[in-house]
Design a protein around this motif. Structure first.
Motif, short mmCIF file in Angstrom:
data_model
loop_
_atom_site.label_atom_id
_atom_site.label_comp_id
_atom_site.label_asym_id
_atom_site.label_seq_id
_atom_site.Cartn_x
_atom_site.Cartn_y
_atom_site.Cartn_z
N TYR A 20 -2.84 -17.06 21.77
CA TYR A 20 -3.30 -18.29 21.19
C TYR A 20 -4.35 -18.25 20.37
O TYR A 20 -5.40 -19.10 20.54
N ASP A 21 -4.44 -17.54 19.11
CA ASP A 21 -5.69 -17.61 18.51
C ASP A 21 -5.20 -17.00 17.07
O ASP A 21 -4.01 -16.54 16.83
N PHE A 22 -6.28 -16.79 16.08
CA PHE A 22 -6.11 -16.25 14.81
C PHE A 22 -6.85 -14.98 14.78
O PHE A 22 -7.75 -14.79 15.53
N PHE A 23 -6.20 -13.82 14.05
CA PHE A 23 -6.89 -12.58 14.12
C PHE A 23 -6.71 -11.86 12.83
O PHE A 23 -5.72 -12.31 12.09
N GLU A 24 -7.61 -11.12 12.41
CA GLU A 24 -7.51 -10.04 11.25
C GLU A 24 -7.54 -8.64 11.94
O GLU A 24 -8.01 -8.27 12.77
N VAL A 25 -6.66 -7.85 11.11
CA VAL A 25 -6.42 -6.52 11.25
C VAL A 25 -7.20 -5.67 10.14
O VAL A 25 -6.87 -5.96 9.07
N SER A 26 -7.99 -5.01 10.67
CA SER A 26 -8.87 -3.97 9.78
C SER A 26 -8.10 -2.63 9.73
O SER A 26 -7.53 -2.23 10.90
N SER A 27 -7.73 -2.05 8.61
CA SER A 27 -7.14 -0.64 8.47
C SER A 27 -5.73 -0.86 9.02
O SER A 27 -5.19 -0.10 9.85
N SER A 28 -5.06 -1.93 8.65
CA SER A 28 -3.82 -2.33 8.84
C SER A 28 -2.61 -1.16 8.37
O SER A 28 -2.60 -0.81 7.30
N PRO A 29 -2.09 -0.79 9.56
CA PRO A 29 -1.01 0.08 9.24
C PRO A 29 0.21 -0.37 8.46
O PRO A 29 0.98 0.32 7.57
N TRP A 30 0.48 -1.78 8.49
CA TRP A 30 1.47 -2.33 7.67
C TRP A 30 1.01 -2.41 6.26
O TRP A 30 1.85 -2.08 5.57
N MET A 31 -0.19 -2.58 5.86
CA MET A 31 -0.77 -2.92 4.60
C MET A 31 -0.35 -1.69 3.96
O MET A 31 -0.22 -1.29 2.78
N GLU A 32 -0.76 -0.36 4.85
CA GLU A 32 -0.93 0.90 4.05
C GLU A 32 0.87 1.18 3.80
O GLU A 32 1.11 2.02 3.06
N GLU A 33 1.58 0.79 4.67
CA GLU A 33 2.92 1.10 4.55
C GLU A 33 3.59 0.37 3.29
O GLU A 33 4.48 1.14 2.60
N VAL A 34 3.16 -0.89 3.18
CA VAL A 34 3.41 -1.52 1.94
C VAL A 34 3.06 -0.90 0.57
O VAL A 34 3.73 -0.70 -0.33
N ARG A 35 1.79 -0.41 0.78
CA ARG A 35 1.45 0.28 -0.36
C ARG A 35 2.00 1.58 -0.61
O ARG A 35 2.23 1.85 -1.73
N ALA A 36 2.38 2.24 0.33
CA ALA A 36 2.96 3.33 0.36
C ALA A 36 4.51 3.51 -0.61
O ALA A 36 4.98 4.05 -1.33
N GLN A 37 5.09 2.35 0.04
CA GLN A 37 6.28 2.02 -0.52
C GLN A 37 6.16 1.59 -2.00
O GLN A 37 7.13 2.09 -2.89
N ASN A 38 5.28 1.02 -2.36
CA ASN A 38 5.05 0.53 -3.86
C ASN A 38 4.74 1.87 -4.45
O ASN A 38 5.21 1.92 -5.96
N ARG A 39 3.99 2.78 -4.23
CA ARG A 39 3.82 4.01 -4.77
C ARG A 39 4.94 4.85 -5.37
O ARG A 39 4.97 5.45 -6.12
N VAL A 40 6.24 4.55 -4.62
CA VAL A 40 7.35 5.46 -4.78
C VAL A 40 7.85 5.17 -6.23
O VAL A 40 8.15 5.97 -7.08
N SER A 41 7.78 3.67 -6.54
CA SER A 41 8.13 3.36 -8.19
C SER A 41 7.01 3.47 -8.79
O SER A 41 7.23 3.56 -10.09
N PHE A 42 5.95 3.26 -8.61
CA PHE A 42 4.62 3.05 -9.08
C PHE A 42 3.63 3.85 -8.73
O PHE A 42 2.51 3.29 -8.25
#
Length: 151
Positions: free
Chosen positions: A81-103
């Motif tokens: 029951y709250d708001f949170f922020e994730v530092s060093s997010s594995p999800w963000m790193e996964e998205v960035r890695a996916q993007n690097r395949v084409s770019f």
């Protein structure tokens, strides 16, 4: 990658157990999460909306509050029951890695990984920022033209 951590963030409202349930409107750049919350302990419940600007991606639904201990980020500080922020997010790193395949030469700018935990569902997103307001600041009826334009 740095050490993952999950911290509570100040959000003006905290989700409560009562209904109506969470409702999400996401158009690809902005996500609006409507919920029932309180500004402070003991205050009256009211509808609120969390506005996530620059929302790149989102997840909505499972886990609920009872299954939250099974979330992979629970051991890093995710709670009920709250708001949170994730530092060093594995999800963000996964998205960035996916993007690097084409770019491969483009390093996609990182977004912040936010999580909102509630009674029957959770919400996660990668966005630039979040601000929480009374729902009267973003009335649902003003969203109808945007939603119907998608059809």
């Amino acid at each position: 990658m740095s050490t993952i951590s999950v911290t509570r963030i100040a959000a003006n409202f905290k989700p409560t157990v009562n209904y109506p349930r969470l409702a999400l409107v996401h158009d690809g750049r902005r996500a609006l999460l409507y919920f029932t919350g309180r500004r402070q302990r003991g205050a009256e419940e009211e509808r609120a909306v969390a506005v996530f600007e620059g929302c790149l991606a989102s997840r909505f639904g499972y886990p609920n509050d009872e299954a939250l201990p099974g979330h992979p980020l629970y051991r890093y500080g995710l709670g009920d029951y709250d708001f949170f922020e994730v530092s060093s997010s594995p999800w963000m790193e996964e998205v960035r890695a996916q993007n690097r395949v084409s770019f491969p030469k483009f390093d996609m700018p990182a977004r912040k990984h936010f999580i909102v935990t509630a009674h029957d569902e959770s919400f996660e997103c990668l966005a630039d920022s979040v601000a929480v307001h009374p729902a009267s600041s973003f009335p649902v009826e003003h969203l109808a033209p945007r939603i119907s334009a998608v059809e």
